[in-house]
Write a protein that holds these residues in place. Sequence first.
Motif, mmCIF file in Angstrom:
data_model
loop_
_atom_site.group_PDB
_atom_site.id
_atom_site.type_symbol
_atom_site.label_atom_id
_atom_site.label_comp_id
_atom_site.label_asym_id
_atom_site.label_seq_id
_atom_site.Cartn_x
_atom_site.Cartn_y
_atom_site.Cartn_z
ATOM 1 N N PHE A 1 10.551 -12.178 -2.472
ATOM 2 C CA PHE A 1 9.667 -11.738 -1.947
ATOM 3 C C PHE A 1 9.507 -10.686 -3.704
ATOM 4 O O PHE A 1 10.510 -10.227 -3.846
ATOM 5 N N GLU A 2 8.574 -10.377 -4.452
ATOM 6 C CA GLU A 2 8.104 -9.737 -5.360
ATOM 7 C C GLU A 2 7.432 -8.401 -5.202
ATOM 8 O O GLU A 2 6.694 -8.229 -4.995
ATOM 9 N N GLN A 3 7.870 -7.349 -5.683
ATOM 10 C CA GLN A 3 7.501 -6.421 -5.924
ATOM 11 C C GLN A 3 7.922 -4.866 -7.018
ATOM 12 O O GLN A 3 9.285 -4.608 -7.684
ATOM 13 N N ARG A 4 6.688 -4.713 -7.660
ATOM 14 C CA ARG A 4 7.133 -4.152 -9.034
ATOM 15 C C ARG A 4 6.122 -3.023 -9.229
ATOM 16 O O ARG A 4 5.186 -2.558 -8.207
ATOM 17 N N VAL A 5 6.177 -1.618 -9.590
ATOM 18 C CA VAL A 5 5.610 -0.273 -9.797
ATOM 19 C C VAL A 5 4.665 -0.480 -11.615
ATOM 20 O O VAL A 5 3.851 0.373 -10.657
ATOM 21 N N SER B 1 -0.833 6.717 -8.327
ATOM 22 C CA SER B 1 -0.097 7.544 -7.409
ATOM 23 C C SER B 1 -0.346 7.045 -6.000
ATOM 24 O O SER B 1 0.444 7.123 -4.730
ATOM 25 N N PHE B 2 -1.514 7.138 -5.978
ATOM 26 C CA PHE B 2 -1.845 7.051 -4.561
ATOM 27 C C PHE B 2 -2.223 5.350 -4.422
ATOM 28 O O PHE B 2 -1.767 5.036 -3.198
ATOM 29 N N SER B 3 -2.093 4.328 -4.897
ATOM 30 C CA SER B 3 -2.307 3.037 -5.238
ATOM 31 C C SER B 3 -0.502 3.176 -5.169
ATOM 32 O O SER B 3 0.078 2.123 -4.077
ATOM 33 N N LEU B 4 0.205 3.391 -5.567
ATOM 34 C CA LEU B 4 1.570 2.978 -5.511
ATOM 35 C C LEU B 4 1.949 3.076 -3.836
ATOM 36 O O LEU B 4 2.603 2.918 -3.495
ATOM 37 N N PHE B 5 1.914 4.472 -3.374
ATOM 38 C CA PHE B 5 2.008 4.568 -1.994
ATOM 39 C C PHE B 5 1.081 4.073 -0.974
ATOM 40 O O PHE B 5 1.848 4.517 0.225
ATOM 41 N N TRP B 6 0.472 3.806 -1.017
ATOM 42 C CA TRP B 6 -0.954 3.106 0.069
ATOM 43 C C TRP B 6 -0.331 1.833 -0.108
ATOM 44 O O TRP B 6 -0.617 1.317 1.051
ATOM 45 N N PHE B 7 -0.162 0.917 -1.113
ATOM 46 C CA PHE B 7 -0.030 -0.383 -1.465
ATOM 47 C C PHE B 7 0.973 -0.924 -1.677
ATOM 48 O O PHE B 7 1.550 -1.956 -1.258
ATOM 49 N N VAL B 8 2.071 -1.043 -2.655
ATOM 50 C CA VAL B 8 3.552 -1.073 -3.014
ATOM 51 C C VAL B 8 4.551 -0.339 -1.748
ATOM 52 O O VAL B 8 5.376 -1.167 -1.077
ATOM 53 N N VAL B 9 4.600 1.422 -1.654
ATOM 54 C CA VAL B 9 5.965 1.567 -1.223
ATOM 55 C C VAL B 9 5.635 1.422 0.268
ATOM 56 O O VAL B 9 7.449 0.700 0.745
ATOM 57 N N PRO B 10 5.149 1.182 1.122
ATOM 58 C CA PRO B 10 5.325 0.562 2.423
ATOM 59 C C PRO B 10 6.181 -0.340 2.959
ATOM 60 O O PRO B 10 6.448 -0.570 4.194
ATOM 61 N N THR C 1 0.854 -17.861 -2.340
ATOM 62 C CA THR C 1 1.341 -16.327 -2.302
ATOM 63 C C THR C 1 0.563 -15.396 -1.476
ATOM 64 O O THR C 1 -1.059 -15.752 -1.583
ATOM 65 N N TYR C 2 0.715 -14.101 -0.948
ATOM 66 C CA TYR C 2 -0.061 -13.653 -0.583
ATOM 67 C C TYR C 2 0.802 -12.289 -1.533
ATOM 68 O O TYR C 2 1.540 -11.362 -1.482
ATOM 69 N N SER C 3 -0.494 -11.059 -1.530
ATOM 70 C CA SER C 3 -0.095 -10.242 -2.494
ATOM 71 C C SER C 3 -0.866 -8.796 -1.324
ATOM 72 O O SER C 3 -1.932 -8.937 -0.955
ATOM 73 N N PHE C 4 -0.248 -7.951 -1.552
ATOM 74 C CA PHE C 4 -0.442 -6.357 -0.822
ATOM 75 C C PHE C 4 -1.573 -5.728 -1.129
ATOM 76 O O PHE C 4 -2.168 -4.968 -1.129
ATOM 77 N N VAL C 5 -1.559 -5.767 -2.638
ATOM 78 C CA VAL C 5 -2.172 -5.404 -3.725
ATOM 79 C C VAL C 5 -3.416 -6.232 -3.725
ATOM 80 O O VAL C 5 -3.301 -7.300 -4.765
ATOM 81 N N PRO C 6 -5.129 -4.934 -3.548
ATOM 82 C CA PRO C 6 -5.988 -6.136 -4.060
ATOM 83 C C PRO C 6 -5.911 -6.283 -5.490
ATOM 84 O O PRO C 6 -5.582 -5.479 -6.349
#
Length: 134
Positions: free
Chosen positions: A79-83, A49-58, A97-102
Amino acid sequence: MLNFLAVVVLTALIAPVLLFGRGIKRWQAGKRRLPGLLFSAGTSVLVYSFSLFWFVVPVDFAKGCGNEAIRWPRNANWFEQRVFPLTATCHWNSGRTYSFVPALVNPLIYACVAATLVCAVMVIRDKHRNGHTS
């Protein structure tokens, strides 16, 4: 990112103390398996949940990769976004490509889920053995 790393380090420091505080013999005897299951399940939910709300949702396409992006990456083609697995990636037709998720996040989530499954199997096995022996 610093907060995420702090949670990971704190979890890595606390887990051995909680799970193996009085030695591995108690763990093998089955005394710490249920708390281990609860701790690993809680850690899995917390990390995901921390990863989802810190890296993906915003992140959204317009502000993260599109024309409204303040800093790089900008003007991506799609743009590709998955949970699951956590993904928030800008793609260009050139192949960049550039990923916002480490890169550390998804393997950490998989490790937490694997630890939870191992603890659950051990608890179920102990309950099953104890139910048939008495």
